[in-house]
Motif scaffolding. Structure first.
Motif, PDB file in Angstrom:
ATOM      1  N   LEU A 208       0.819  -1.215   0.000  1.00 58.18           N
ATOM      2  CA  LEU A 208       0.000   0.000   0.000  1.00 58.18           C
ATOM      3  C   LEU A 208       0.852   1.264   0.000  1.00 58.18           C
ATOM      4  N   MET A 209       0.356   2.268  -0.705  1.00 54.40           N
ATOM      5  CA  MET A 209       0.964   3.607  -0.622  1.00 54.40           C
ATOM      6  C   MET A 209      -0.165   4.627  -0.600  1.00 54.40           C
ATOM      7  N   TYR A 210       0.128   5.797  -0.083  1.00 50.12           N
ATOM      8  CA  TYR A 210      -0.885   6.857  -0.127  1.00 50.12           C
ATOM      9  C   TYR A 210      -1.119   7.277  -1.564  1.00 50.12           C
ATOM     10  N   LYS A 211      -2.369   7.475  -1.862  1.00 53.74           N
ATOM     11  CA  LYS A 211      -2.738   7.893  -3.203  1.00 53.74           C
ATOM     12  C   LYS A 211      -2.357   9.361  -3.386  1.00 53.74           C
ATOM     13  N   GLU A 212      -1.862   9.691  -4.572  1.00 57.77           N
ATOM     14  CA  GLU A 212      -1.506  11.088  -4.833  1.00 57.77           C
ATOM     15  C   GLU A 212      -2.341  11.620  -5.988  1.00 57.77           C
ATOM     16  N   ILE A 213      -2.721  12.856  -5.883  1.00 54.63           N
ATOM     17  CA  ILE A 213      -3.540  13.472  -6.939  1.00 54.63           C
ATOM     18  C   ILE A 213      -2.803  14.697  -7.480  1.00 54.63           C
ATOM     19  N   ILE A 223      -0.703  14.695  -1.761  1.00 55.03           N
ATOM     20  CA  ILE A 223      -0.848  13.388  -1.110  1.00 55.03           C
ATOM     21  C   ILE A 223      -2.163  13.330  -0.337  1.00 55.03           C
ATOM     22  N   THR A 224      -3.033  12.389  -0.720  1.00 58.84           N
ATOM     23  CA  THR A 224      -4.315  12.248  -0.016  1.00 58.84           C
ATOM     24  C   THR A 224      -4.114  11.351   1.204  1.00 58.84           C
ATOM     25  N   ASN A 225      -5.159  11.176   2.006  1.00 61.51           N
ATOM     26  CA  ASN A 225      -4.996  10.225   3.114  1.00 61.51           C
ATOM     27  C   ASN A 225      -5.685   8.896   2.817  1.00 61.51           C
ATOM     28  N   LYS A 226      -5.894   8.640   1.524  1.00 63.96           N
ATOM     29  CA  LYS A 226      -6.434   7.334   1.112  1.00 63.96           C
ATOM     30  C   LYS A 226      -5.298   6.465   0.574  1.00 63.96           C
ATOM     31  N   LYS A 227      -5.339   5.192   0.949  1.00 67.58           N
ATOM     32  CA  LYS A 227      -4.254   4.327   0.460  1.00 67.58           C
ATOM     33  C   LYS A 227      -4.709   3.487  -0.728  1.00 67.58           C
ATOM     34  N   GLU A 228      -3.767   3.174  -1.598  1.00 69.00           N
ATOM     35  CA  GLU A 228      -4.092   2.312  -2.740  1.00 69.00           C
ATOM     36  C   GLU A 228      -3.106   1.135  -2.815  1.00 69.00           C
ATOM     37  N   ILE A 229      -3.593   0.047  -3.418  1.00 65.88           N
ATOM     38  CA  ILE A 229      -2.730  -1.134  -3.573  1.00 65.88           C
ATOM     39  C   ILE A 229      -1.936  -0.991  -4.869  1.00 65.88           C
ATOM     40  N   ILE A 230      -0.636  -1.165  -4.775  1.00 63.42           N
ATOM     41  CA  ILE A 230       0.222  -0.940  -5.944  1.00 63.42           C
ATOM     42  C   ILE A 230       0.420  -2.211  -6.762  1.00 63.42           C
TER      43      ILE A 230
END
Ligand code: ADP
Ligand code: MG
Length: 638
Positions: A208-213, A223-230
């Motif tokens: 997981l990493m923090y999602k970036e927009i 950097i958002t505070n939502k995580k995404e699976i890489i």
């Protein structure tokens, strides 16, 4: 506990120094190594938790997280796996536990490229973090231990490290890399994702990493505070064959083996039925350092329905296929199976039998595809693993025939070139009247090819296989014939040319024997303590004499091998064969004054010509010099 400063083991210090220099061009692999450690730690915990559910502390949501901090210039790899105690962290991150460390260091040279290969093969592991970091902090807490039992390990990667007690709320380990000055390129989600995709995509645990927009107005990532699976968490082997690229297979291989070279080939099968399992097996293109150790661990990982069960499982393939790497994923094994139980499992036995067959077929196919594609992969295989495969002749009676077809030998056919042939091709080339397959064993190719035993075979154009590997002497007891043709040593027993000898030649031989009877009696008298018999032979053309073992005696080559491995084999006396057509023999037959010396020279020559050692070399030289002196004296000009 107060902060403690401890020294790295000497080997670690050496490794650190070397790694930083020799792997710099490939530095991104640090992330693969640290993710792989995190994944291993989670696998270990999952496995333990089958027996002791409490270890999970009600958090069974396994994950690996990657963070970076641009201001502090750190990258953190965090896992909720098994964690480490103080003792474990000191041992695991302060020493090298792997076997083969000594060989590893002994092979290191000034050649950076070679070193990098070696390290890759050896497993770069945790210490590779120091390629990009000048300070590493590892915070860890063992699963099941209270939060006060956390440990913080820290080192600059020079000579020492420190450990101290900390509170750690979450079980597991976080590795914090404080990047070196010029390594800021890694402080980017884009870059980190790219590396994760490249090396760790198949890891079954979510990374997981923090999602970036992209923030248009500020022209910056936000950097958002939502995580995404890489990563693609679906285990590679469960995917459809046709959808997997060869690069993905290769990358997966490198991940599970620490090898940095692509494998030679692989097979990927799903076996359906009562005993359902998936098999993904690779042939490496290089042997590991400890491959000769028959007690070496196996090369396969065992999974049960995607869940990792055991590493280095020996029970899935016979020892002679221990070079195979890969995974078996069974649908029918209980998750808490132990190594001991594996031994008795019927399912495992069936998997082993089938996998053995599949590997042998894979090797056959490698030969076929070499032919088609004009590649030389089987040659590489044979060079690295041929001698291990040969063990199968004794080990695996069921598949012996198939193994025999995979064997390769040097041969006189190739006219002083070290090229390999199969028995099949040898048989095709056999002469019309040839009943047997001939071979010679020797310490090395050169000795074999120059052996006097070959003379008649060269003259008559009869092909002889050249066996020069230690194990060959052993395999010959299992390889006595091939397709009704007997394998015959050309250095044992009476010369047996079968139908290749003409009637005229047989007649001549008989006559010579008669004429030489008296002469031979005289030789026997002199050599009676050294040889069991003396006889004339037609096997020699250019040499005056040679030594032959009796049919059932162990060969000189085997005696040499046994001696060099510290044994003391009983040696039967050999037979001296002389060449009645040779000028020297004709001369000695008439010689009176120096008969003893001549016979002694003849005998010692025969020993030397097949690579043997003289028991009394100075005696041999004295005799030679005596003869030389006569020749010199006879020379009137001197
Ligand atoms: P390897 O992984 O080949 O054993 P490494 O140098 O990568 O070698 O790691 C050394 C050891 O340190 C591992 O075997 C493991 O016991 C321990 N270790 C490393 N990272 C972790 C982690 N994230 N969690 C638990 N143990 C770890
Ligand atoms: Mg590792």
């Amino acid at each position: 506990m107060n902060k403690k400063i401890l020294n790295f083991q000497t080997e670690v210090k050496q490794l650190l120094k070397l790694m930083i220099n020799s792997l710099y061009s490939n530095k991104e692999i640090f992330l693969r190594e640290l993710i792989s450690n995190a994944s291993d730690a989670i696998d270990k915990l999952r496995f333990k938790s089958f027996k002791n559910n409490k270890l999970l502390e009600s958090d069974s949501n396994f994950k690996i997280e990657i963070f970076y901090n641009k201001i502090q210039k750190t990258i953190t790899i965090s896992d909720n796996g098994i964690g480490m105690t103080e003792k474990e962290i000191t041992l695991n991150l302060g020493t090298i536990a792997k076997s083969g460390t000594k060989e590893f260091f002994s092979k290191l040279s000034n050649n950076q490229k070679k070193n990098a290969n070696l390290i890759g093969q050896f497993g770069v592991g945790f210490y590779s973090g120091f390629i990009v970091a000048d300070l590493i902090t590892v915070n860890s807490r063992k699963a099941g231990k209270p939060k006060e039992k956390g440990i913080s390990w820290q080192s600059k990667g020079t000579g020492e490290f420190s450990i101290e007690n900390i509170n750690k709320l979450n079980r597991g380990t976080e590795v914090i890399l404080h990047l070196k000055k010029n390594e800021e390129e890694f402080l980017s989600s884009w870059k980190l994702k790219l590396i994760i995709k490249k090396y760790s995509d198949h890891i079954s645990i979510p990374i997981l990493m923090y999602k970036e927009i992209w923030d248009k107005s500020k022209k910056k990532f936000f950097i958002t505070n939502k995580k995404e699976i890489i990563n693609n968490t679906q285990a590679l082997w469960t995917r459809n064959k046709s959808e997997i690229k060869i690069e993905e297979y290769n990358e997966f291989y490198k991940n599970i083996t620490n090898d940095n070279k692509n494998p030679l080939t692989y097979i990927h099968n799903k076996i359906e039925g009562n005993n359902e399992y998936i098999q993904l097996l690779y042939i490496p293109s290089k042997a590991q350092l400890d491959i000769w150790d028959r007690k070496k661990k196996g090369g396969l990982k065992l999974y049960s329905q995607r869940v990792f069960i055991l590493d280095n499982v020996k029970q899935l393939l016979p020892p002679y296929l221990r070079f195979i790497k890969g995974i078996i994923d069974s649908a029918n094994l209980p998750l808490n199976i132990s190594r001991e139980i594996l031994q008795d499992s019927k399912n495992i036995r069936i998997i082993k039998e089938n996998s053995t067959k599949k590997v042998l077929n894979m090797l056959e196919n490698l030969i076929k595809s070499d032919k088609k594609l004009k590649t030389k992969k089987y040659k590489i295989f044979w060079k690295n693993f041929g001698n291990i495969l040969k063990e199968g002749l004794g080990e695996d009676i069921v598949n012996r025939k198939q193994i025999i077809n995979l064997l390769r030998f040097n041969s006189t056919y190739f006219n002083k070139k070290e090229k390999l042939t199969s028995l099949k091709k040898y048989k095709k080339r056999m002469l019309n009247n040839q009943d047997n397959i001939y071979y010679i064993t020797a310490e090395n190719y050169k000795t074999a090819i120059n052996s006097p035993h070959l003379e008649i075979f060269k003259k008559k154009n009869i092909e002889v296989l050249i066996l020069i590997d230690r194990i060959d002497e052993w395999i010959l007891s299992f390889l006595t014939e091939y397709k009704n043709k007997k394998l015959i040593s050309i250095a044992k027993g009476n010369l047996n040319l079968g139908n290749l000898e003409t009637d005229e030649e047989k007649k001549q031989k008989k006559e010579k024997e008669k004429k030489f009877l008296k002469f031979i009696k005289k030789i026997k008298l002199i050599l009676k303590d050294k040889v069991q018999d003396v006889r004339t032979t037609s096997r020699l053309i250019n040499s005056p004499a040679c030594l032959i073992s009796d049919e059932n005696d162990i060969s000189n080559n085997l005696i040499r091998i046994l001696k060099s491995s510290g044994q003391n084999p009983k040696k039967n006396k050999q037979i001296l064969e002389i060449n009645p057509k040779h000028l020297l023999i004709k001369y000695i037959k008439k010689e009176k004054e120096f008969f003893n010396e001549w016979i002694n020279i003849l005998y010692n020559q025969a020993i030397l010509s097949e690579g043997g050692n003289l028991t009394n070399p100075s005696n041999f030289i004295n005799n030679l010099n005596k003869i030389f002196a006569i020749i010199i004296k006879k020379n009137k000009n001197f």
